[in-house]
Scaffold this motif. Structure first.
Motif, PDB file in Angstrom:
ATOM      1  N   VAL A  52       0.343  -1.173  -0.172  1.00 21.36           N
ATOM      2  CA  VAL A  52       0.346  -0.243   0.016  1.00 21.36           C
ATOM      3  C   VAL A  52       1.414   1.316  -0.143  1.00 21.36           C
ATOM      4  CG1 VAL A  52      -1.671  -1.082   1.148  1.00 21.36           C
ATOM      5  CG2 VAL A  52      -0.191   0.246   2.870  1.00 21.36           C
ATOM      6  N   TRP A  53       2.303   1.115   0.018  1.00 14.77           N
ATOM      7  CA  TRP A  53       3.381   2.017   0.115  1.00 14.77           C
ATOM      8  C   TRP A  53       3.537   2.217  -1.652  1.00 14.77           C
ATOM      9  CZ3 TRP A  53       5.539   5.301   3.720  1.00 14.77           C
ATOM     10  CH2 TRP A  53       4.665   5.728   4.838  1.00 14.77           C
ATOM     11  N   ALA A  54       4.332   3.671  -2.319  1.00 14.94           N
ATOM     12  CA  ALA A  54       5.053   3.544  -2.902  1.00 14.94           C
ATOM     13  C   ALA A  54       6.001   3.063  -2.699  1.00 14.94           C
ATOM     14  CB  ALA A  54       4.522   5.307  -3.625  1.00 14.94           C
ATOM     15  N   PRO A  55       6.409   2.306  -3.991  1.00 13.65           N
ATOM     16  CA  PRO A  55       8.494   2.409  -3.993  1.00 13.65           C
ATOM     17  C   PRO A  55       9.044   3.395  -3.806  1.00 13.65           C
ATOM     18  CG  PRO A  55       6.821   0.812  -5.553  1.00 13.65           C
ATOM     19  CD  PRO A  55       6.243   2.145  -5.335  1.00 13.65           C
ATOM     20  N   ALA A  56       9.803   3.052  -2.837  1.00 11.52           N
ATOM     21  CA  ALA A  56      11.629   3.982  -3.006  1.00 11.52           C
ATOM     22  C   ALA A  56      11.738   4.163  -3.563  1.00 11.52           C
ATOM     23  CB  ALA A  56      12.422   2.812  -1.826  1.00 11.52           C
ATOM     24  N   GLY A  57      11.288   6.223  -3.738  1.00 12.08           N
ATOM     25  CA  GLY A  57      11.970   6.575  -4.808  1.00 12.08           C
ATOM     26  C   GLY A  57      10.809   7.032  -5.592  1.00 12.08           C
ATOM     27  N   GLY A  71       9.234  12.514  -6.277  1.00 11.10           N
ATOM     28  CA  GLY A  71       9.895  13.176  -6.500  1.00 11.10           C
ATOM     29  C   GLY A  71      11.318  13.322  -5.957  1.00 11.10           C
ATOM     30  N   ARG A  72      10.876  13.049  -3.902  1.00  8.25           N
ATOM     31  CA  ARG A  72      11.840  12.605  -2.526  1.00  8.25           C
ATOM     32  C   ARG A  72      11.823  10.772  -2.803  1.00  8.25           C
ATOM     33  NH1 ARG A  72       9.720  16.307   1.951  1.00  8.25           N
ATOM     34  NH2 ARG A  72      11.556  15.541   2.583  1.00  8.25           N
ATOM     35  N   GLU A  73      13.245  10.568  -2.641  1.00  8.75           N
ATOM     36  CA  GLU A  73      13.506   9.550  -2.432  1.00  8.75           C
ATOM     37  C   GLU A  73      12.808   8.925  -1.322  1.00  8.75           C
ATOM     38  OE1 GLU A  73      17.310   7.957  -3.036  1.00  8.75           O
ATOM     39  OE2 GLU A  73      17.299   8.513  -5.380  1.00  8.75           O
ATOM     40  N   GLY A  74      12.052   7.496  -1.131  1.00  6.03           N
ATOM     41  CA  GLY A  74      11.812   7.070   0.271  1.00  6.03           C
ATOM     42  C   GLY A  74      13.204   6.143   0.398  1.00  6.03           C
ATOM     43  N   GLY A 132      18.093   4.593  -1.906  1.00  8.79           N
ATOM     44  CA  GLY A 132      17.446   5.074  -3.236  1.00  8.79           C
ATOM     45  C   GLY A 132      18.047   3.865  -4.369  1.00  8.79           C
ATOM     46  N   PRO A 133      17.854   3.639  -6.041  1.00 10.62           N
ATOM     47  CA  PRO A 133      17.472   2.863  -6.582  1.00 10.62           C
ATOM     48  C   PRO A 133      18.971   2.111  -6.728  1.00 10.62           C
ATOM     49  CG  PRO A 133      16.383   5.277  -7.675  1.00 10.62           C
ATOM     50  CD  PRO A 133      17.290   5.300  -6.278  1.00 10.62           C
ATOM     51  N   GLY A 134      18.178   0.879  -6.616  1.00 12.32           N
ATOM     52  CA  GLY A 134      19.560   0.075  -6.638  1.00 12.32           C
ATOM     53  C   GLY A 134      21.283   0.115  -5.929  1.00 12.32           C
ATOM     54  N   ARG A 135      20.157   1.105  -4.156  1.00 14.24           N
ATOM     55  CA  ARG A 135      21.389   0.860  -3.478  1.00 14.24           C
ATOM     56  C   ARG A 135      20.739   0.473  -1.943  1.00 14.24           C
ATOM     57  NH1 ARG A 135      23.267   6.028  -1.069  1.00 14.24           N
ATOM     58  NH2 ARG A 135      25.255   5.402  -0.048  1.00 14.24           N
TER      59      ARG A 135
END
Length: 178
Positions: free
Chosen positions: A22-27, A31-34, A69-72
């Motif tokens: 139910v939460w948006a995927p990180a980032g 426009g702000r990274e989760g 972050g993406p891939g991090r």
């Protein structure tokens, strides 16, 4: 996997996977990274949980693997200190707390949880805390911490003067873009 522990693992996995859906995927939102962290924790209760609800101090130590972050992904450790005004072996009532997460890359997040719910199914407690990041990585963003707790002691310890003092379980921390 069979028996009580097998049921607990399946239920816990369902709670953690369901909460992530139910939460948006990180980032990916605003426009702000989760940040999404998964791991395990060890929870101590003072006084120990008994059958009678009472104000209880809750101290947690957690180890996470966090996607920042993406891939991090970075490892992290955390401490959470809180209070439940009416905790017992049957439920953890309205827990509130303060968590500090230390990431291996030098960052930290300070979180304040001001609302919480608990659900007990088949001897397993699923607790969800909601709040916000007040300092550091993710500052200003909402946060949700879900943990599925399994007693490290016999359930009959609820009947002893010391009660249940320690539990462990799987946990997920989500810091979502505002």
């Amino acid at each position: 996997m069979g028996g009580r522990r097998g049921v607990a693992v399946v239920l816990g996995s369902m709670v953690l996977v369901g909460s992530a859906a139910v939460w948006a995927p990180a980032g990916q939102a605003g426009g702000r990274e989760g940040v999404t962290c998964t791991g395990s924790d060890s929870t101590a209760y003072e006084p120990g949980l008994s059958l009678v609800p009472r104000e209880t101090r809750i101290d947690v130590r957690a180890r996470y693997a966090c996607t920042v972050g993406p891939g991090r992904t970075v490892d992290a450790v955390a401490e959470l200190h809180g209070v439940s005004p009416g905790a017992s072996c049957l439920t953890v009532n309205s827990p509130r707390g303060h968590e500090v997460v230390h990431y291996a890359d030098g960052w930290r997040s300070v979180l304040v949880y001001d609302a919480g719910t608990a659900l007990r199914v088949a001897g397993v407690n699923a607790v969800e805390l909601t709040g916000r990041v007040v300092e550091g990585r993710g500052a200003g963003q909402p946060a949700r911490r879900t943990v599925v707790l399994l007693p490290e002691q016999s359930p009959t310890d609820c009947l002893t003067p010391d009660g249940v003092r320690h539990v462990g379980g799987g946990t997920q921390l989500e810091i979502g873009p505002a």
